[in-house]
Design a protein around this motif. Sequence first.
Motif, PDB file in Angstrom:
ATOM      1  N   ARG A  45       0.865  -1.102   0.030  1.00 19.67           N
ATOM      2  CA  ARG A  45       0.046   0.009  -0.002  1.00 19.67           C
ATOM      3  C   ARG A  45       0.878   1.499  -0.035  1.00 19.67           C
ATOM      4  O   ARG A  45       1.924   1.452   0.720  1.00 19.67           O
ATOM      5  N   GLU A  46       0.392   2.169  -0.784  1.00 17.85           N
ATOM      6  CA  GLU A  46       1.362   3.442  -0.870  1.00 17.85           C
ATOM      7  C   GLU A  46       0.697   4.717  -0.578  1.00 17.85           C
ATOM      8  O   GLU A  46      -0.436   4.882  -1.229  1.00 17.85           O
ATOM      9  N   GLY A  47       1.105   5.562  -0.046  1.00 14.51           N
ATOM     10  CA  GLY A  47       0.711   6.697   0.415  1.00 14.51           C
ATOM     11  C   GLY A  47       0.459   7.690  -0.923  1.00 14.51           C
ATOM     12  O   GLY A  47       1.899   7.795  -1.268  1.00 14.51           O
ATOM     13  N   VAL A  48      -0.429   8.285  -1.213  1.00 15.30           N
ATOM     14  CA  VAL A  48      -0.505   8.955  -2.607  1.00 15.30           C
ATOM     15  C   VAL A  48      -0.566  10.485  -2.194  1.00 15.30           C
ATOM     16  O   VAL A  48       0.056  11.364  -2.968  1.00 15.30           O
ATOM     17  N   ALA A  49      -1.523  10.948  -1.328  1.00 17.64           N
ATOM     18  CA  ALA A  49      -1.688  12.338  -0.969  1.00 17.64           C
ATOM     19  C   ALA A  49      -2.368  12.442   0.546  1.00 17.64           C
ATOM     20  O   ALA A  49      -3.156  11.428   0.916  1.00 17.64           O
ATOM     21  N   ALA A  50      -2.049  13.447   1.013  1.00 16.05           N
ATOM     22  CA  ALA A  50      -2.529  13.768   2.171  1.00 16.05           C
ATOM     23  C   ALA A  50      -2.732  15.192   2.522  1.00 16.05           C
ATOM     24  O   ALA A  50      -2.314  15.935   1.923  1.00 16.05           O
ATOM     25  N   ILE A  51      -3.992  15.333   3.383  1.00 17.22           N
ATOM     26  CA  ILE A  51      -4.148  16.751   3.909  1.00 17.22           C
ATOM     27  C   ILE A  51      -4.499  16.832   5.233  1.00 17.22           C
ATOM     28  O   ILE A  51      -4.759  15.841   5.831  1.00 17.22           O
ATOM     29  N   LYS A  52      -3.912  17.928   5.948  1.00 20.95           N
ATOM     30  CA  LYS A  52      -4.086  18.041   7.387  1.00 20.95           C
ATOM     31  C   LYS A  52      -4.682  19.468   7.823  1.00 20.95           C
ATOM     32  O   LYS A  52      -4.155  20.551   7.281  1.00 20.95           O
ATOM     33  N   THR A  53      -5.519  19.527   8.795  1.00 24.34           N
ATOM     34  CA  THR A  53      -6.286  20.519   9.007  1.00 24.34           C
ATOM     35  C   THR A  53      -5.596  21.182  10.213  1.00 24.34           C
ATOM     36  O   THR A  53      -5.491  20.602  11.316  1.00 24.34           O
ATOM     37  N   THR A  54      -5.139  22.295  10.319  1.00 29.15           N
ATOM     38  CA  THR A  54      -4.553  22.997  11.261  1.00 29.15           C
ATOM     39  C   THR A  54      -5.176  24.384  11.344  1.00 29.15           C
ATOM     40  O   THR A  54      -5.763  24.906  10.490  1.00 29.15           O
ATOM     41  N   VAL A  55      -4.790  25.138  12.212  1.00 23.11           N
ATOM     42  CA  VAL A  55      -5.293  26.350  12.890  1.00 23.11           C
ATOM     43  C   VAL A  55      -4.782  27.310  11.708  1.00 23.11           C
ATOM     44  O   VAL A  55      -5.521  28.193  11.119  1.00 23.11           O
ATOM     45  N   GLY A  56      -3.552  27.041  11.176  1.00 19.71           N
ATOM     46  CA  GLY A  56      -2.966  27.960  10.110  1.00 19.71           C
ATOM     47  C   GLY A  56      -3.248  27.748   8.558  1.00 19.71           C
ATOM     48  O   GLY A  56      -2.981  28.339   7.776  1.00 19.71           O
ATOM     49  N   GLY A  57      -3.911  26.536   8.551  1.00 20.25           N
ATOM     50  CA  GLY A  57      -4.238  26.263   6.921  1.00 20.25           C
ATOM     51  C   GLY A  57      -4.417  24.803   6.976  1.00 20.25           C
ATOM     52  O   GLY A  57      -4.414  23.832   7.836  1.00 20.25           O
ATOM     53  N   THR A  58      -4.252  24.088   5.703  1.00 18.95           N
ATOM     54  CA  THR A  58      -4.405  22.865   5.296  1.00 18.95           C
ATOM     55  C   THR A  58      -3.217  22.237   4.356  1.00 18.95           C
ATOM     56  O   THR A  58      -3.304  22.252   3.240  1.00 18.95           O
ATOM     57  N   PRO A  59      -2.074  22.239   4.983  1.00 15.42           N
ATOM     58  CA  PRO A  59      -1.116  21.635   4.422  1.00 15.42           C
ATOM     59  C   PRO A  59      -1.186  20.359   3.766  1.00 15.42           C
ATOM     60  O   PRO A  59      -2.107  19.426   4.205  1.00 15.42           O
ATOM     61  N   THR A  60      -0.629  20.175   2.460  1.00 14.73           N
ATOM     62  CA  THR A  60      -0.746  18.851   1.639  1.00 14.73           C
ATOM     63  C   THR A  60       0.546  18.371   1.655  1.00 14.73           C
ATOM     64  O   THR A  60       1.689  18.843   1.408  1.00 14.73           O
ATOM     65  N   ALA A  61       0.543  16.964   1.063  1.00 15.16           N
ATOM     66  CA  ALA A  61       1.913  16.151   0.921  1.00 15.16           C
ATOM     67  C   ALA A  61       1.446  15.065  -0.290  1.00 15.16           C
ATOM     68  O   ALA A  61       0.244  14.863  -0.416  1.00 15.16           O
ATOM     69  N   TYR A  62       2.294  14.830  -1.259  1.00 20.04           N
ATOM     70  CA  TYR A  62       2.107  14.029  -2.208  1.00 20.04           C
ATOM     71  C   TYR A  62       3.284  13.203  -2.376  1.00 20.04           C
ATOM     72  O   TYR A  62       4.368  13.456  -1.923  1.00 20.04           O
ATOM     73  N   ALA A  63       3.025  11.861  -2.841  1.00 21.00           N
ATOM     74  CA  ALA A  63       4.028  11.092  -3.447  1.00 21.00           C
ATOM     75  C   ALA A  63       4.768  11.436  -4.684  1.00 21.00           C
ATOM     76  O   ALA A  63       3.981  12.234  -5.325  1.00 21.00           O
TER      77      ALA A  63
END
Length: 125
Positions: A45-63
């Motif tokens: 299983r491979e991580g493709v994309a993720a999003i995190k909810t924070t007070v300052g915004g919603t940073p994202t990450a991608y493979a």
Amino acid sequence: QVQLVESGGGSVQAGESLRLSCTTFGYTYTGKCVGWFRQAPGKEREGVAAIKTTVGGTPTAYADSVKGRFTISQDNAKNTVYLQMNSLKPEDTAMYYCAAGPAGGCLSAVQYNFWGQGTQVTVSS
């Protein structure tokens, strides 16, 4: 009880687009990640994309394999996270899963404790 329901998979030709949706129930987004993962037959299983909810915004990450082609976003009013997939390639063929739970390590499957049932994406050449 947290539940995740994915939709939007299907069969497309190379170069086409799909949008996956992940609607969550009973999940609190603040300070935590929602991620999209995929698993092809015989592969991990491979991580493709993720999003995190924070007070300052919603940073994202991608493979690296999807950067520039896939975009993750969320609609808080609908408790839904989307994965827009453009310029699809045959190697993107896999079962795609939505997951939720961690505050960090957002592209690492072992960090997640809530998973959806998956939606199949098939890309033909």
